[in-house]
Design an enzyme around this catalytic site. Structure first.
Site, PDB file in Angstrom:
ATOM      1  N   CYS A 117       0.788  -1.236   0.000  1.00  0.00           N
ATOM      2  CA  CYS A 117       0.000   0.000   0.000  1.00  0.00           C
ATOM      3  C   CYS A 117       0.821   1.287   0.000  1.00  0.00           C
ATOM      4  O   CYS A 117       0.679   2.121  -0.899  1.00  0.00           O
ATOM      5  CB  CYS A 117      -0.946  -0.003   1.199  1.00  0.00           C
ATOM      6  SG  CYS A 117      -2.164  -1.330   1.167  1.00  0.00           S
ATOM      7  N   HIS A 167      -1.438   6.291   2.687  1.00  0.00           N
ATOM      8  CA  HIS A 167      -1.526   5.108   3.545  1.00  0.00           C
ATOM      9  C   HIS A 167      -2.118   5.484   4.896  1.00  0.00           C
ATOM     10  O   HIS A 167      -1.970   6.611   5.376  1.00  0.00           O
ATOM     11  CB  HIS A 167      -0.135   4.483   3.716  1.00  0.00           C
ATOM     12  CG  HIS A 167      -0.171   3.134   4.351  1.00  0.00           C
ATOM     13  ND1 HIS A 167      -1.072   2.166   3.974  1.00  0.00           N
ATOM     14  CD2 HIS A 167       0.565   2.594   5.354  1.00  0.00           C
ATOM     15  CE1 HIS A 167      -0.873   1.084   4.697  1.00  0.00           C
ATOM     16  NE2 HIS A 167       0.092   1.321   5.549  1.00  0.00           N
TER      17      HIS A 167
END
Length: 480
Positions: free
Chosen positions: A78, A132
């Protein structure tokens, strides 16, 4: 024909021509951007040919825009992927390879994608997971207003009392509850309201969904759309023949949700997880449908560029792997759909190799913005006009080993996808020496089941690709 009649007709003809040009920006008002992100979504979508999933709203979006058949992330986890896309720079430039690094540590003066729109007079807003979700990574300079529903853990989203607040007790959950029992439904509620509120000003609205990331949580009505007994399990479930051990990993993320059985998983467990992934996608798809409906209801569809993307792909047991953090095609390849307003080629598809790092310059060009210095992607706007035109010769992805490390990694896997091959070199972190190679021929082996790098007959191919990988992304840029 009377001159006066021609003068009356000409403006309408001119407007019609402009509407057919994807890169044209109306002179009287800027285009908006609806920037829709999915988390851990591979190409399990109907518009990408999957026969099991139900994704009608995303499929409709693809039928109205351009679908990229071969789009690739820069790192299949991610934070590095999102930091790369949003900064417009590659992982080695921003030095982001893990879940907590901040791209501004290495490049403090970078102008992020939403920040660039903000500096050009746009209202920029994030609802959901865009940067994130760990630590302080939301990047305040990017946004006009504070982000919402963007932080926390994925495991915070359980709804059933036996699961909520108890760590990661299960990989699946399906309550009989409305969509907004989970964050993704709440995100849609906020985003629909934001679209209505922003209808009188140019906006860059980033809507980041947490699905279909583990745990696979979706209201019961989405689970009920699938009969797990009828689902076809993916294959192959074995590691690629002759693949080096460094290319694999221990699927630690799935293990964290209580799945303890050895791989390949028992069929009933595998089937339940696949069921959960598909239900999560259908739940996500319903949210996308609500966003598109909100654009229509507020008269914004013809003024808004819509982008749908995922941060990376996902394994569902193939190659003995679950989740992400590899350099294989299943992790590197992502869904990407772009729908300019009044697109003249609806339903187009392109086989051109593109990368998520290309989104920054592409959106800026579509909206008529100049580019800041330092970007490392290439605008794919020419593909909107001609999806079959020659394009990049390669797309680049990388991932460290261990996949999740402390301090610094032991090695980095640099992977390159050409029109035919995926070639990967695993290099020692400190000395750069190649410790393993992989070569997969997508012409004969699209599932990447056999590593050909050690076979004598592919020696010339390896040497050619070795030079191409060393030349890097700049050498792959298409000629203008």
């Amino acid at each position: 024909m009377h001159v006066r009649w021609l003068l009356t007709l000409f403006p309408a003809l001119l407007l019609s021509l402009l509407c057919d040009v994807p890169s044209a920006v109306p002179a009287d008002e800027p285009l908006n951007v609806l920037f829709i992100a999915a988390d851990d979504l591979n190409t399990t979508l109907g518009c990408y040919g999957d026969q099991q999933v139900q994704s009608p709203h995303i499929d409709r979006l693809a039928s109205e825009g351009l679908l990229f058949e071969q789009a690739y992330c820069q790192q299949a986890v991610c934070n590095p992927s999102r930091a790369s896309l949003l900064s417009g720079r590659r992982p080695d430039t921003i030095r982001v390879y893990d879940l907590r690094a901040d791209f501004r540590t290495a490049v403090p003066d970078a102008v992020a994608l939403p920040q660039h729109f903000r500096q050009n007079g746009y209202h920029t807003q994030a609802i959901g997971k865009i940067y994130h979700n760990m630590g302080d990574l939301d990047d305040e300079p990017s946004w006009s207003v504070p982000s919402q529903l963007h932080a926390g853990r994925h495991a915070d989203d359980y709804s059933l009392p036996e699961h909520k607040g108890k760590g990661k007790p299960t990989a699946v959950e399906s309550p009989d509850a409305p969509d907004n029992v989970y964050r993704d439904g709440q995100i849609t509620d906020l985003a629909v309201q934001a679209i209505a509120d922003l209808s009188d000003q140019p906006f860059f609205l980033a809507v980041g969904y947490w699905r279909p990331h583990l745990p696979f949580l979706a209201p019961k009505r989405y689970w009920d759309r699938y009969d797990p007994a009828l689902l076809s399990l993916p294959s192959p479930l074995e590691p690629p023949q002759d693949a080096p051990a460094i290319a694999l990993h221990d699927s630690r993320e799935l293990r964290g949700y209580g799945v303890r059985q050895p791989f390949p998983l028992p069929e009933d467990v595998h089937r339940e997880l696949l069921h959960g992934y598909l239900a999560s996608i259908t739940y996500l798809d319903a949210q996308v449908g609500r966003l598109m409906e909100a654009l229509e209801e507020n008269g914004l569809a013809d003024r808004t560029v819509v982008v749908f993307w995922s941060d990376h792909g996902f394994h569902l047991g193939q190659h003995s792997l679950w989740c992400k953090t590899s350099d294989f095609e299943l992790d590197a390849r992502v869904p990407l759909i772009v729908r300019p307003p009044k697109y003249s080629r609806p339903g187009s598809r392109t086989q051109a190799l593109v990368e998520l790092v290309d989104l920054y310059p592409s959106l800026a060009e579509l909206c008529g913005l100049d580019l800041p210095d330092g970007l490392e992607g290439t605008s794919f706007v020419p593909l909107l006009d001609d999806p079959s035109r020659p394009w990049k010769s390669a797309a680049f992805t990388q991932h460290p080993r261990p996949a999740y490390y402390r301090g610094e990694p032991e090695a980095m896997g640099y992977s390159m996808r050409t029109d035919r091959f995926r070639y990967t070199e695993w290099r020692g972190w400190k000395d750069g020496n190649v410790v393993a190679r992989e070569l997969y021929d997508h012409q004969s082996d699209p599932g990447e089941t056999v590593n050909l790098a050690g076979r004598d007959e592919f020696g010339p191919t390896v040497r050619t690709l070795q030079k191409q990988l060393a030349a890097g992304w700049r050498a792959a840029i298409p000629e203008k």
